[in-house]
Design a protein around this motif. Sequence first.
Motif, mmCIF file in Angstrom:
data_model
loop_
_atom_site.group_PDB
_atom_site.id
_atom_site.type_symbol
_atom_site.label_atom_id
_atom_site.label_comp_id
_atom_site.label_asym_id
_atom_site.label_seq_id
_atom_site.Cartn_x
_atom_site.Cartn_y
_atom_site.Cartn_z
ATOM 1 N N PRO A 405 0.811 -1.233 0.000
ATOM 2 C CA PRO A 405 0.000 0.000 0.000
ATOM 3 C C PRO A 405 0.837 1.272 0.000
ATOM 4 C CG PRO A 405 -0.960 -1.609 1.483
ATOM 5 C CD PRO A 405 0.341 -2.194 1.024
ATOM 6 N N GLU A 406 1.958 1.278 0.774
ATOM 7 C CA GLU A 406 2.763 2.487 0.818
ATOM 8 C C GLU A 406 3.525 2.720 -0.483
ATOM 9 O OE1 GLU A 406 4.937 -0.929 2.821
ATOM 10 O OE2 GLU A 406 2.940 0.003 2.905
ATOM 11 N N GLN A 407 3.738 1.646 -1.260
ATOM 12 C CA GLN A 407 4.425 1.793 -2.542
ATOM 13 C C GLN A 407 3.502 2.306 -3.646
ATOM 14 O OE1 GLN A 407 5.757 -2.368 -2.606
ATOM 15 N NE2 GLN A 407 7.880 -1.607 -2.692
ATOM 16 N N ILE A 408 2.192 2.074 -3.488
ATOM 17 C CA ILE A 408 1.249 2.481 -4.529
ATOM 18 C C ILE A 408 1.243 3.994 -4.716
ATOM 19 C CG2 ILE A 408 -1.209 2.616 -5.081
ATOM 20 C CD1 ILE A 408 -1.529 -0.178 -3.964
ATOM 21 N N ALA A 409 1.272 4.746 -3.603
ATOM 22 C CA ALA A 409 1.261 6.205 -3.699
ATOM 23 C C ALA A 409 2.497 6.727 -4.414
ATOM 24 C CB ALA A 409 1.160 6.816 -2.296
ATOM 25 N N ILE A 410 3.639 6.031 -4.244
ATOM 26 C CA ILE A 410 4.875 6.462 -4.901
ATOM 27 C C ILE A 410 4.850 6.110 -6.383
ATOM 28 C CG2 ILE A 410 7.381 6.173 -4.914
ATOM 29 C CD1 ILE A 410 7.219 5.499 -1.944
ATOM 30 N N ALA A 411 4.233 4.970 -6.729
ATOM 31 C CA ALA A 411 4.306 4.441 -8.089
ATOM 32 C C ALA A 411 3.661 5.368 -9.111
ATOM 33 C CB ALA A 411 3.644 3.072 -8.153
ATOM 34 N N ILE A 412 2.604 6.086 -8.703
ATOM 35 C CA ILE A 412 1.894 6.893 -9.696
ATOM 36 C C ILE A 412 2.411 8.330 -9.754
ATOM 37 C CG2 ILE A 412 -0.221 5.547 -9.571
ATOM 38 C CD1 ILE A 412 -1.363 7.583 -7.685
ATOM 39 N N LYS A 413 3.483 8.652 -8.975
ATOM 40 C CA LYS A 413 4.077 9.975 -9.074
ATOM 41 C C LYS A 413 4.951 10.060 -10.318
ATOM 42 C CE LYS A 413 4.080 11.164 -4.163
ATOM 43 N NZ LYS A 413 4.917 11.528 -3.007
ATOM 44 N N ARG A 414 4.939 11.216 -10.953
ATOM 45 C CA ARG A 414 5.659 11.407 -12.206
ATOM 46 C C ARG A 414 7.157 11.184 -12.001
ATOM 47 N NH1 ARG A 414 5.157 13.712 -17.110
ATOM 48 N NH2 ARG A 414 2.951 14.090 -16.697
ATOM 49 N N GLY A 415 7.731 10.265 -12.785
ATOM 50 C CA GLY A 415 9.169 10.034 -12.787
ATOM 51 C C GLY A 415 9.683 9.145 -11.673
ATOM 52 N N LYS A 416 8.797 8.618 -10.806
ATOM 53 C CA LYS A 416 9.214 7.751 -9.703
ATOM 54 C C LYS A 416 9.255 6.305 -10.168
ATOM 55 C CE LYS A 416 9.592 10.971 -6.589
ATOM 56 N NZ LYS A 416 10.899 11.275 -5.970
ATOM 57 N N ARG A 417 10.352 5.621 -9.878
ATOM 58 C CA ARG A 417 10.505 4.214 -10.244
ATOM 59 C C ARG A 417 10.877 3.431 -9.005
ATOM 60 N NH1 ARG A 417 14.944 3.932 -14.595
ATOM 61 N NH2 ARG A 417 14.301 1.738 -14.594
ATOM 62 N N LEU A 418 10.112 2.363 -8.750
ATOM 63 C CA LEU A 418 10.386 1.526 -7.575
ATOM 64 C C LEU A 418 11.476 0.499 -7.857
ATOM 65 C CD1 LEU A 418 6.721 0.958 -6.403
ATOM 66 C CD2 LEU A 418 8.406 2.497 -5.399
ATOM 67 N N ASP A 419 11.694 0.173 -9.109
ATOM 68 C CA ASP A 419 12.695 -0.834 -9.476
ATOM 69 C C ASP A 419 13.591 -0.236 -10.547
ATOM 70 O OD1 ASP A 419 14.219 -3.009 -10.063
ATOM 71 O OD2 ASP A 419 12.550 -4.354 -10.549
ATOM 72 N N GLU A 420 14.795 0.208 -10.148
ATOM 73 C CA GLU A 420 15.710 0.834 -11.084
ATOM 74 C C GLU A 420 16.337 -0.170 -12.038
ATOM 75 O OE1 GLU A 420 16.173 3.959 -11.446
ATOM 76 O OE2 GLU A 420 15.027 4.655 -9.717
ATOM 77 N N SER A 421 16.176 -1.473 -11.750
ATOM 78 C CA SER A 421 16.766 -2.481 -12.632
ATOM 79 C C SER A 421 15.968 -2.657 -13.920
ATOM 80 C CB SER A 421 16.866 -3.840 -11.900
ATOM 81 O OG SER A 421 15.577 -4.333 -11.607
ATOM 82 N N LYS A 422 14.709 -2.191 -13.915
ATOM 83 C CA LYS A 422 13.869 -2.318 -15.103
ATOM 84 C C LYS A 422 14.015 -1.064 -15.962
ATOM 85 C CE LYS A 422 11.879 -6.191 -13.784
ATOM 86 N NZ LYS A 422 11.991 -7.455 -14.538
ATOM 87 N N PRO A 423 13.962 -1.189 -17.286
ATOM 88 C CA PRO A 423 14.061 -0.016 -18.148
ATOM 89 C C PRO A 423 12.812 0.850 -18.036
ATOM 90 C CG PRO A 423 13.523 -1.955 -19.449
ATOM 91 C CD PRO A 423 13.813 -2.445 -18.059
ATOM 92 N N GLY A 424 12.966 2.139 -18.335
ATOM 93 C CA GLY A 424 11.826 3.051 -18.317
ATOM 94 C C GLY A 424 12.167 4.360 -17.655
ATOM 95 N N THR A 425 11.229 5.305 -17.788
ATOM 96 C CA THR A 425 11.431 6.657 -17.245
ATOM 97 C C THR A 425 10.615 6.912 -15.991
ATOM 98 O OG1 THR A 425 9.660 7.546 -18.604
ATOM 99 C CG2 THR A 425 11.860 7.545 -19.572
ATOM 100 N N GLY A 426 9.713 6.005 -15.656
ATOM 101 C CA GLY A 426 8.847 6.223 -14.507
ATOM 102 C C GLY A 426 7.661 7.113 -14.794
ATOM 103 N N LEU A 427 7.379 7.363 -16.083
ATOM 104 C CA LEU A 427 6.271 8.244 -16.455
ATOM 105 C C LEU A 427 5.014 7.489 -16.870
ATOM 106 C CD1 LEU A 427 8.242 10.891 -18.542
ATOM 107 C CD2 LEU A 427 7.402 11.140 -16.211
ATOM 108 N N GLY A 428 5.116 6.131 -17.037
ATOM 109 C CA GLY A 428 4.003 5.366 -17.596
ATOM 110 C C GLY A 428 2.717 5.505 -16.815
ATOM 111 N N LEU A 429 2.741 5.156 -15.506
ATOM 112 C CA LEU A 429 1.525 5.224 -14.700
ATOM 113 C C LEU A 429 1.043 6.661 -14.540
ATOM 114 C CD1 LEU A 429 2.232 2.601 -11.890
ATOM 115 C CD2 LEU A 429 0.718 2.384 -13.858
ATOM 116 N N SER A 430 1.990 7.606 -14.480
ATOM 117 C CA SER A 430 1.601 9.010 -14.359
ATOM 118 C C SER A 430 0.853 9.479 -15.597
ATOM 119 C CB SER A 430 2.853 9.870 -14.148
ATOM 120 O OG SER A 430 2.516 11.232 -14.114
#
Length: 463
Positions: A405-430
């Motif tokens: 639950p505490e990770q969900i709020a972080i996941a949808i913030k613009r540019g935030k990535r919970l797993d840096e090992s995966k490719p991406g910018t962290g903008l998808g969910l945002s």
Amino acid sequence: MLKPQSLTARVLLVSTIWAVAALVVIGVVISTLYRQGSERGFQDLLRAQLYNVINSVVVNDKSVLAGSPQLGDLRFSQPQTGWYWIVEPIGEFDTPTLMSTSLGNGKLPIPSVDEVPFDIRYERFYTTTDSFGNSVEVAETEVVLDIQGHTARFRVAGNRDVLESDINDFNRNLYLALSIFGFGGLGMNALAILFGLRPLDQARRSLEKIRAGESERLDGDFPREIQPLASEVNALIESNRRIIERARMQVGNLAHSLKTPIAVLINEARVLEAPHGDLVRNQADAMQMQVQSYLNRARIAAQRESVLARTEVEPALERLVRVMRRLHPDKNFEFSVSAPGLMLAMEQQDVEETIGNLLDNAARYAGAQVHIIAQPAPENVHGSDPGRRHWVTIDVEDDGPGLEPEQIAIAIKRGKRLDESKPGTGLGLSIVKEIAGEYHGKLGLSRAEIGGLRAQLILPGVS
């Protein structure tokens, strides 16, 4: 006060109430007039019989009342019929009272002159009840019979049951005729109203076709009262279409003008030495994503209220799943649409971008399974529903590790990535959240039934 929402129902209700009220008033007025006329006729009959009795009775040479009135009505000779005549001496005139055989030994209560006075013709009419229980109307007068001043009071009584029976028969026939005429009139009135309002129903069906994306204009042969409205609606739709096309063109021009400078920055960053090159490249990539995001928002704002934005869910999901199976051949994608012909009130590219982002995100973190379920949303699923009544839920589930639950709020913030090992910018969910929000929809994250993350989109549907 509750008001009918249907124009047809409103007109029918008002016209029905008016017609019923008018018929009731007409019935009451006619019945009242007939009663008044019948009562006057009954009194005229009694007056005629009264003067027949007066003309048939004399004072003989012995100063005694004599005469045998022949009124031509057998009821005056049959007992207890309620039809009587009586000749009663008054003053010092000492003679037996004459009366019809129909009265027999019965009595006829007489009100005093103070209670019912004589009129200017020296007549009075009143209603009383004889000793046999009959309600009778009495016509009475006083006559001086000879030069000696012998005076007698003459009365003729008629049974009011005859009058009331005649009035009741008339009323029954009247109300029957008015009822038949009323129901027939209401039926014809309803047919006339329904026929007259058919063009409005045709306009409603044409608007539904526009709303469903089956037509782009309000087509139909409308009467002159409705044609201006249809023309204005068509002009509004055409103006809306031109605004959308102009906004799309401007967005495309802006994207084209920004694409080249950003691409130059990205290319130049590749030849720079680390860490400066990496920093510039990452910032340029982020800038490119943000520019694209804001361009999408501008485009959606220009067309989100358009009645022409329609996308069928099932074909869109089929295309996305086909692409995802090629990009992630090691993952199993399954999708289901519970309602055939389910439609979203969104542009196709916005539908594919939101669901595509969720599918790509699920595929990257899934163990082996990704499920997509599209279905009409239950009532009140949107807590702040801004006037829409039809919503669609699209659930994307995976069997990956999921989020706390505490990770969900972080996941949808613009540019935030919970797993840096995966490719991406962290903008998808945002981006998904922003596009859904522009359509007044919602994005929610929770634990999936198959163990991983469930992303639920609540998007506007087409009724």
